[in-house]
Design a protein around this motif. Structure first.
Motif, PDB file in Angstrom:
ATOM      1  N   CYS A 139       0.841  -1.195   0.000  1.00 22.56           N
ATOM      2  CA  CYS A 139       0.000   0.000   0.000  1.00 22.56           C
ATOM      3  C   CYS A 139       0.878   1.247   0.000  1.00 22.56           C
ATOM      4  N   MET A 140       0.592   2.160  -0.899  1.00 20.00           N
ATOM      5  CA  MET A 140       1.307   3.444  -0.926  1.00 20.00           C
ATOM      6  C   MET A 140       0.289   4.559  -1.119  1.00 20.00           C
ATOM      7  N   GLY A 141       0.658   5.736  -0.694  1.00 19.79           N
ATOM      8  CA  GLY A 141      -0.296   6.821  -0.860  1.00 19.79           C
ATOM      9  C   GLY A 141       0.287   8.175  -0.502  1.00 19.79           C
ATOM     10  N   GLY A 164      -5.644  12.361   4.505  1.00 20.51           N
ATOM     11  CA  GLY A 164      -5.359  11.494   3.379  1.00 20.51           C
ATOM     12  C   GLY A 164      -5.791  12.126   2.072  1.00 20.51           C
ATOM     13  N   VAL A 165      -5.014  11.899   1.036  1.00 25.30           N
ATOM     14  CA  VAL A 165      -5.318  12.422  -0.294  1.00 25.30           C
ATOM     15  C   VAL A 165      -5.722  11.278  -1.219  1.00 25.30           C
ATOM     16  N   ALA A 166      -4.857  10.279  -1.336  1.00 24.62           N
ATOM     17  CA  ALA A 166      -5.129   9.150  -2.223  1.00 24.62           C
ATOM     18  C   ALA A 166      -4.230   7.988  -1.836  1.00 24.62           C
ATOM     19  N   THR A 167      -4.722   6.781  -2.101  1.00 25.17           N
ATOM     20  CA  THR A 167      -3.931   5.585  -1.860  1.00 25.17           C
ATOM     21  C   THR A 167      -4.035   4.667  -3.061  1.00 25.17           C
ATOM     22  N   ILE A 168      -3.043   3.789  -3.192  1.00 20.33           N
ATOM     23  CA  ILE A 168      -3.073   2.791  -4.256  1.00 20.33           C
ATOM     24  C   ILE A 168      -2.387   1.527  -3.775  1.00 20.33           C
ATOM     25  N   ALA A 169      -3.048   0.409  -3.980  1.00 18.20           N
ATOM     26  CA  ALA A 169      -2.463  -0.885  -3.647  1.00 18.20           C
ATOM     27  C   ALA A 169      -1.688  -1.421  -4.851  1.00 18.20           C
ATOM     28  N   SER A 170      -0.869  -2.412  -4.618  1.00 17.91           N
ATOM     29  CA  SER A 170      -0.040  -2.944  -5.709  1.00 17.91           C
ATOM     30  C   SER A 170      -0.892  -3.591  -6.789  1.00 17.91           C
ATOM     31  N   ASP A 171      -2.132  -3.969  -6.457  1.00 19.53           N
ATOM     32  CA  ASP A 171      -3.025  -4.545  -7.464  1.00 19.53           C
ATOM     33  C   ASP A 171      -3.827  -3.481  -8.201  1.00 19.53           C
ATOM     34  N   GLY A 172      -3.545  -2.207  -7.883  1.00 22.38           N
ATOM     35  CA  GLY A 172      -4.172  -1.109  -8.598  1.00 22.38           C
ATOM     36  C   GLY A 172      -5.404  -0.516  -7.947  1.00 22.38           C
ATOM     37  N   TRP A 173      -5.847  -1.096  -6.845  1.00 21.53           N
ATOM     38  CA  TRP A 173      -7.037  -0.578  -6.146  1.00 21.53           C
ATOM     39  C   TRP A 173      -6.713   0.787  -5.555  1.00 21.53           C
ATOM     40  N   SER A 186       2.910   1.155   3.382  1.00 18.53           N
ATOM     41  CA  SER A 186       2.491   0.229   4.432  1.00 18.53           C
ATOM     42  C   SER A 186       2.212  -1.139   3.825  1.00 18.53           C
ATOM     43  N   GLU A 187       2.275  -2.170   4.679  1.00 18.56           N
ATOM     44  CA  GLU A 187       1.872  -3.511   4.251  1.00 18.56           C
ATOM     45  C   GLU A 187       0.459  -3.823   4.708  1.00 18.56           C
ATOM     46  N   SER A 188      -0.221  -2.846   5.296  1.00 23.63           N
ATOM     47  CA  SER A 188      -1.546  -3.075   5.844  1.00 23.63           C
ATOM     48  C   SER A 188      -2.568  -3.319   4.744  1.00 23.63           C
ATOM     49  N   TYR A 189      -3.555  -4.172   5.099  1.00 27.17           N
ATOM     50  CA  TYR A 189      -4.680  -4.458   4.214  1.00 27.17           C
ATOM     51  C   TYR A 189      -5.958  -4.216   4.999  1.00 27.17           C
ATOM     52  N   PRO A 190      -6.959  -3.531   4.411  1.00 23.39           N
ATOM     53  CA  PRO A 190      -6.963  -2.949   3.083  1.00 23.39           C
ATOM     54  C   PRO A 190      -6.114  -1.682   3.013  1.00 23.39           C
ATOM     55  N   CYS A 191      -5.908  -1.209   1.816  1.00 24.65           N
ATOM     56  CA  CYS A 191      -5.052  -0.053   1.580  1.00 24.65           C
ATOM     57  C   CYS A 191      -5.917   1.204   1.573  1.00 24.65           C
ATOM     58  N   TYR A 192      -5.821   1.992   2.618  1.00 25.95           N
ATOM     59  CA  TYR A 192      -6.552   3.243   2.676  1.00 25.95           C
ATOM     60  C   TYR A 192      -5.788   4.205   3.578  1.00 25.95           C
ATOM     61  N   SER A 193      -6.228   5.468   3.596  1.00 22.84           N
ATOM     62  CA  SER A 193      -5.457   6.498   4.289  1.00 22.84           C
ATOM     63  C   SER A 193      -5.304   6.221   5.775  1.00 22.84           C
ATOM     64  N   GLY A 194      -6.334   5.626   6.356  1.00 24.76           N
ATOM     65  CA  GLY A 194      -6.281   5.340   7.778  1.00 24.76           C
ATOM     66  C   GLY A 194      -5.119   4.444   8.147  1.00 24.76           C
ATOM     67  N   SER A 254       1.425   4.080   9.637  1.00 29.58           N
ATOM     68  CA  SER A 254       2.683   3.490   9.173  1.00 29.58           C
ATOM     69  C   SER A 254       3.883   4.305   9.646  1.00 29.58           C
ATOM     70  N   PRO A 255       4.996   3.646   9.955  1.00 31.58           N
ATOM     71  CA  PRO A 255       6.228   4.375  10.311  1.00 31.58           C
ATOM     72  C   PRO A 255       7.019   4.833   9.095  1.00 31.58           C
ATOM     73  N   HIS A 256       6.548   4.460   7.900  1.00 32.39           N
ATOM     74  CA  HIS A 256       7.301   4.755   6.688  1.00 32.39           C
ATOM     75  C   HIS A 256       6.733   5.980   5.980  1.00 32.39           C
ATOM     76  N   TRP A 257       7.443   7.099   6.153  1.00 35.73           N
ATOM     77  CA  TRP A 257       7.031   8.365   5.568  1.00 35.73           C
ATOM     78  C   TRP A 257       8.209   9.050   4.899  1.00 35.73           C
ATOM     79  N   GLY A 258       7.923   9.838   3.879  1.00 31.60           N
ATOM     80  CA  GLY A 258       8.955  10.676   3.300  1.00 31.60           C
ATOM     81  C   GLY A 258       9.068  11.974   4.074  1.00 31.60           C
ATOM     82  N   GLN A 259       9.954  12.833   3.615  1.00 31.95           N
ATOM     83  CA  GLN A 259      10.183  14.126   4.279  1.00 31.95           C
ATOM     84  C   GLN A 259       9.171  15.175   3.841  1.00 31.95           C
ATOM     85  N   GLY A 260       8.489  14.936   2.761  1.00 25.92           N
ATOM     86  CA  GLY A 260       7.462  15.862   2.297  1.00 25.92           C
ATOM     87  C   GLY A 260       7.955  16.775   1.193  1.00 25.92           C
ATOM     88  N   THR A 261       7.008  17.230   0.386  1.00 29.31           N
ATOM     89  CA  THR A 261       7.290  18.207  -0.661  1.00 29.31           C
ATOM     90  C   THR A 261       6.172  19.250  -0.635  1.00 29.31           C
TER      91      THR A 261
END
Length: 121
Positions: free
Chosen positions: A30-32, A44-53, A95-103, A108-115
């Protein structure tokens, strides 16, 4: 530990477009994108799972498109018809969480620094 690096932010006039990118050091189901404006909570703005959801916040539906390149572990956010209220720091999360959504991404502990994205009139 997945490392995330965002790019593509900037200043644009209302009605304009920007494309954000997020380079990840590895695969995540899950990424978003989330954003935070001054004085406001992160949303949350948008999320996408590896299967495209995909999921989108109501405020960006029809204007933003999230996509990912699984082969290159890269996440994108195409933002069109930008509004003043889109001004915020935009963060990529994974995140590896399922389902993939902003919540789930918020936890998740995995975040970028932001833009930073700034929309002006």
């Amino acid at each position: 530990q997945v490392q995330l690096v965002e790019s593509g932010g900037g200043s644009v006039q209302a009605g304009g477009s920007l494309r954000l990118s997020c380079a990840a050091s590895g695969y995540s189901y899950c990424m978003g994108w989330l954003r935070q404006a001054p004085g406001k909570e992160r949303e949350g703005v948008a999320t996408i799972a590896s299967d495209g959801w995909t999921t989108y916040a109501e405020s960006v539906k029809g204007r933003f498109t999230i996509s990912r390149d699984n082969g290159n572990n890269t996440l994108y956010l195409q933002m069109n018809s930008l509004k003043l209220e889109d001004t915020a720091m935009y963060y990529c999360a994974a995140s590896e969480s399922y389902p993939c959504y902003s919540g789930s991404l918020r936890l998740s502990p995995h975040w970028g620094q932001g833009t930073q994205v700034t929309v002006s009139s």
